[in-house]
Write a protein that holds these residues in place. Sequence first.
Motif, PDB file in Angstrom:
ATOM      1  N   THR A   1     -28.328  -8.423  10.433  1.00 14.50           N
ATOM      2  CA  THR A   1     -27.561  -7.395  10.365  1.00 14.50           C
ATOM      3  C   THR A   1     -28.348  -6.535  11.329  1.00 14.50           C
ATOM      4  OG1 THR A   1     -27.721  -6.913   8.049  1.00 14.50           O
ATOM      5  CG2 THR A   1     -26.268  -7.803   9.128  1.00 14.50           C
ATOM      6  N   GLY A   2     -29.904  -7.043  10.878  1.00 13.72           N
ATOM      7  CA  GLY A   2     -30.726  -5.812  10.869  1.00 13.72           C
ATOM      8  C   GLY A   2     -30.958  -4.891  10.168  1.00 13.72           C
ATOM      9  N   LEU A   3     -30.079  -5.175   9.181  1.00 14.49           N
ATOM     10  CA  LEU A   3     -30.176  -4.415   7.437  1.00 14.49           C
ATOM     11  C   LEU A   3     -31.108  -4.602   6.702  1.00 14.49           C
ATOM     12  CD1 LEU A   3     -26.248  -3.101   7.497  1.00 14.49           C
ATOM     13  CD2 LEU A   3     -27.976  -1.638   8.475  1.00 14.49           C
ATOM     14  N   TYR A   4     -32.785  -3.513   6.425  1.00 18.12           N
ATOM     15  CA  TYR A   4     -33.296  -3.896   5.039  1.00 18.12           C
ATOM     16  C   TYR A   4     -33.813  -5.222   5.661  1.00 18.12           C
ATOM     17  CZ  TYR A   4     -29.556  -0.874   2.943  1.00 18.12           C
ATOM     18  OH  TYR A   4     -28.999   0.114   2.167  1.00 18.12           O
ATOM     19  N   VAL A   5     -34.505  -5.420   6.210  1.00 19.84           N
ATOM     20  CA  VAL A   5     -35.042  -6.856   7.256  1.00 19.84           C
ATOM     21  C   VAL A   5     -36.107  -7.340   6.941  1.00 19.84           C
ATOM     22  CG1 VAL A   5     -35.971  -7.586   9.175  1.00 19.84           C
ATOM     23  CG2 VAL A   5     -34.242  -6.348   9.761  1.00 19.84           C
ATOM     24  N   GLY A   6     -37.150  -5.891   6.315  1.00 21.69           N
ATOM     25  CA  GLY A   6     -38.266  -5.765   5.139  1.00 21.69           C
ATOM     26  C   GLY A   6     -38.004  -6.502   3.869  1.00 21.69           C
ATOM     27  N   ILE A   7     -36.867  -6.153   3.739  1.00 26.69           N
ATOM     28  CA  ILE A   7     -37.063  -6.547   1.531  1.00 26.69           C
ATOM     29  C   ILE A   7     -36.508  -8.329   2.314  1.00 26.69           C
ATOM     30  CG2 ILE A   7     -35.397  -6.350  -0.151  1.00 26.69           C
ATOM     31  CD1 ILE A   7     -35.741  -3.466   0.557  1.00 26.69           C
ATOM     32  N   GLY A   8     -35.438  -7.809   3.016  1.00 24.12           N
ATOM     33  CA  GLY A   8     -34.642  -9.758   2.912  1.00 24.12           C
ATOM     34  C   GLY A   8     -36.090 -10.344   3.503  1.00 24.12           C
ATOM     35  N   VAL A   9     -36.793  -9.938   4.576  1.00 22.31           N
ATOM     36  CA  VAL A   9     -37.659 -11.172   5.433  1.00 22.31           C
ATOM     37  C   VAL A   9     -38.863 -11.497   4.013  1.00 22.31           C
ATOM     38  CG1 VAL A   9     -39.508 -11.281   6.612  1.00 22.31           C
ATOM     39  CG2 VAL A   9     -37.281 -10.758   7.788  1.00 22.31           C
ATOM     40  N   LEU A  10     -39.042 -10.747   3.012  1.00 23.10           N
ATOM     41  CA  LEU A  10     -40.434 -10.179   2.254  1.00 23.10           C
ATOM     42  C   LEU A  10     -39.549 -11.522   1.508  1.00 23.10           C
ATOM     43  CD1 LEU A  10     -42.388  -7.220   2.254  1.00 23.10           C
ATOM     44  CD2 LEU A  10     -43.348  -8.754   2.885  1.00 23.10           C
ATOM     45  N   LEU A  11     -38.562 -11.339   0.511  1.00 27.06           N
ATOM     46  CA  LEU A  11     -37.774 -12.269  -0.445  1.00 27.06           C
ATOM     47  C   LEU A  11     -37.731 -13.088  -0.197  1.00 27.06           C
ATOM     48  CD1 LEU A  11     -35.230  -9.734  -1.980  1.00 27.06           C
ATOM     49  CD2 LEU A  11     -36.915 -10.508  -3.008  1.00 27.06           C
ATOM     50  N   LEU A  12     -37.985 -14.217   1.651  1.00 26.34           N
ATOM     51  CA  LEU A  12     -37.675 -15.603   1.737  1.00 26.34           C
ATOM     52  C   LEU A  12     -38.825 -15.403   1.594  1.00 26.34           C
ATOM     53  CD1 LEU A  12     -35.281 -14.683   5.046  1.00 26.34           C
ATOM     54  CD2 LEU A  12     -34.580 -15.927   2.700  1.00 26.34           C
ATOM     55  N   VAL A  13     -40.000 -14.940   2.165  1.00 28.18           N
ATOM     56  CA  VAL A  13     -41.355 -16.000   2.614  1.00 28.18           C
ATOM     57  C   VAL A  13     -41.437 -15.463   0.711  1.00 28.18           C
ATOM     58  CG1 VAL A  13     -43.919 -14.792   2.746  1.00 28.18           C
ATOM     59  CG2 VAL A  13     -41.650 -14.249   4.262  1.00 28.18           C
ATOM     60  N   VAL A  14     -41.386 -15.306   0.370  1.00 22.39           N
ATOM     61  CA  VAL A  14     -41.648 -15.075  -1.551  1.00 22.39           C
ATOM     62  C   VAL A  14     -41.233 -16.750  -1.590  1.00 22.39           C
ATOM     63  CG1 VAL A  14     -41.943 -14.576  -3.868  1.00 22.39           C
ATOM     64  CG2 VAL A  14     -42.485 -13.278  -2.151  1.00 22.39           C
ATOM     65  N   PHE A  15     -39.250 -16.599  -1.882  1.00 23.57           N
ATOM     66  CA  PHE A  15     -39.713 -18.129  -1.845  1.00 23.57           C
ATOM     67  C   PHE A  15     -40.094 -19.466  -1.598  1.00 23.57           C
ATOM     68  CE2 PHE A  15     -35.970 -20.688  -0.692  1.00 23.57           C
ATOM     69  CZ  PHE A  15     -35.385 -21.179  -1.948  1.00 23.57           C
ATOM     70  N   LEU A  16     -39.762 -19.293   0.363  1.00 26.02           N
ATOM     71  CA  LEU A  16     -40.596 -19.907   0.450  1.00 26.02           C
ATOM     72  C   LEU A  16     -41.365 -20.414  -0.116  1.00 26.02           C
ATOM     73  CD1 LEU A  16     -38.443 -19.057   4.159  1.00 26.02           C
ATOM     74  CD2 LEU A  16     -38.613 -21.454   2.968  1.00 26.02           C
ATOM     75  N   ILE A  17     -42.797 -20.247  -0.259  1.00 26.79           N
ATOM     76  CA  ILE A  17     -44.101 -20.282  -0.474  1.00 26.79           C
ATOM     77  C   ILE A  17     -43.878 -21.002  -1.960  1.00 26.79           C
ATOM     78  CG2 ILE A  17     -45.858 -19.632  -1.003  1.00 26.79           C
ATOM     79  CD1 ILE A  17     -45.669 -17.561   1.348  1.00 26.79           C
ATOM     80  N   LEU A  18     -42.996 -20.420  -2.410  1.00 24.36           N
ATOM     81  CA  LEU A  18     -42.465 -21.055  -4.284  1.00 24.36           C
ATOM     82  C   LEU A  18     -41.722 -22.251  -3.813  1.00 24.36           C
ATOM     83  CD1 LEU A  18     -41.810 -17.234  -6.178  1.00 24.36           C
ATOM     84  CD2 LEU A  18     -43.802 -18.399  -6.065  1.00 24.36           C
ATOM     85  N   ALA A  19     -40.630 -22.249  -3.182  1.00 30.42           N
ATOM     86  CA  ALA A  19     -40.140 -23.502  -3.429  1.00 30.42           C
ATOM     87  C   ALA A  19     -41.264 -24.733  -2.651  1.00 30.42           C
ATOM     88  CB  ALA A  19     -39.139 -23.268  -2.202  1.00 30.42           C
ATOM     89  N   ALA A  20     -42.531 -24.755  -1.849  1.00 28.97           N
ATOM     90  CA  ALA A  20     -43.180 -25.192  -1.282  1.00 28.97           C
ATOM     91  C   ALA A  20     -44.333 -26.108  -2.252  1.00 28.97           C
ATOM     92  CB  ALA A  20     -43.833 -24.799  -0.275  1.00 28.97           C
ATOM     93  N   ILE A  21     -44.635 -24.828  -2.904  1.00 31.12           N
ATOM     94  CA  ILE A  21     -45.554 -25.777  -4.084  1.00 31.12           C
ATOM     95  C   ILE A  21     -44.612 -25.706  -5.819  1.00 31.12           C
ATOM     96  CG2 ILE A  21     -47.249 -24.496  -5.851  1.00 31.12           C
ATOM     97  CD1 ILE A  21     -47.149 -21.622  -3.950  1.00 31.12           C
ATOM     98  N   LEU A  22     -43.916 -25.201  -5.870  1.00 27.70           N
ATOM     99  CA  LEU A  22     -43.245 -26.105  -6.614  1.00 27.70           C
ATOM    100  C   LEU A  22     -42.020 -27.116  -6.857  1.00 27.70           C
ATOM    101  CD1 LEU A  22     -42.571 -22.546  -8.635  1.00 27.70           C
ATOM    102  CD2 LEU A  22     -43.837 -23.633  -9.570  1.00 27.70           C
ATOM    103  N   PHE A  23     -41.748 -26.940  -5.864  1.00 31.03           N
ATOM    104  CA  PHE A  23     -40.851 -28.193  -6.062  1.00 31.03           C
ATOM    105  C   PHE A  23     -40.998 -29.378  -4.880  1.00 31.03           C
ATOM    106  CE2 PHE A  23     -35.953 -28.589  -7.121  1.00 31.03           C
ATOM    107  CZ  PHE A  23     -35.713 -29.253  -6.233  1.00 31.03           C
TER     108      PHE A  23
END
Length: 126
Positions: free
Chosen positions: A62-84
């Motif tokens: 949608t292009g709405l709240y892109v900064g927040i959405g993208v940063l949340l995804l980045v944090v999730f992906l890095i944590l999932a990579a390291i922990l999972f």
Amino acid sequence: MEGFWLIGRIIFGIYFLMTGFNHLTNYQGMKQATQQKNVPLAGAAVSGSGLILIFGGLSILTGLYVGIGVLLLVVFLILAAILFHNFWSFEDPMQKMGEENQFMKNIALAAALLMMLQIQDWTWSL
């Protein structure tokens, strides 16, 4: 070129939406896998990650709240990579290779998302 941007956004956003819905619809299986990885509060982690993936996918679409959405995804992906997908802890070469592939995929997706933060013109946004 604008068409490629739109097509890429749709594909990228749908990828995260589908992954998030998979977390929620396959909750029991995801929770079991998360417990096996000794992630604390496995059920909450699965639910929370599913919602983050859905929110992030929608923000890209949608292009709405892109900064927040993208940063949340980045944090999730890095944590999932390291922990999972901690491939360095596996002895079996096939399992190690599979986890390393998943680790690298998550890191590459996080890098792509970080690059998206530099995009100033979210043409075709709501």
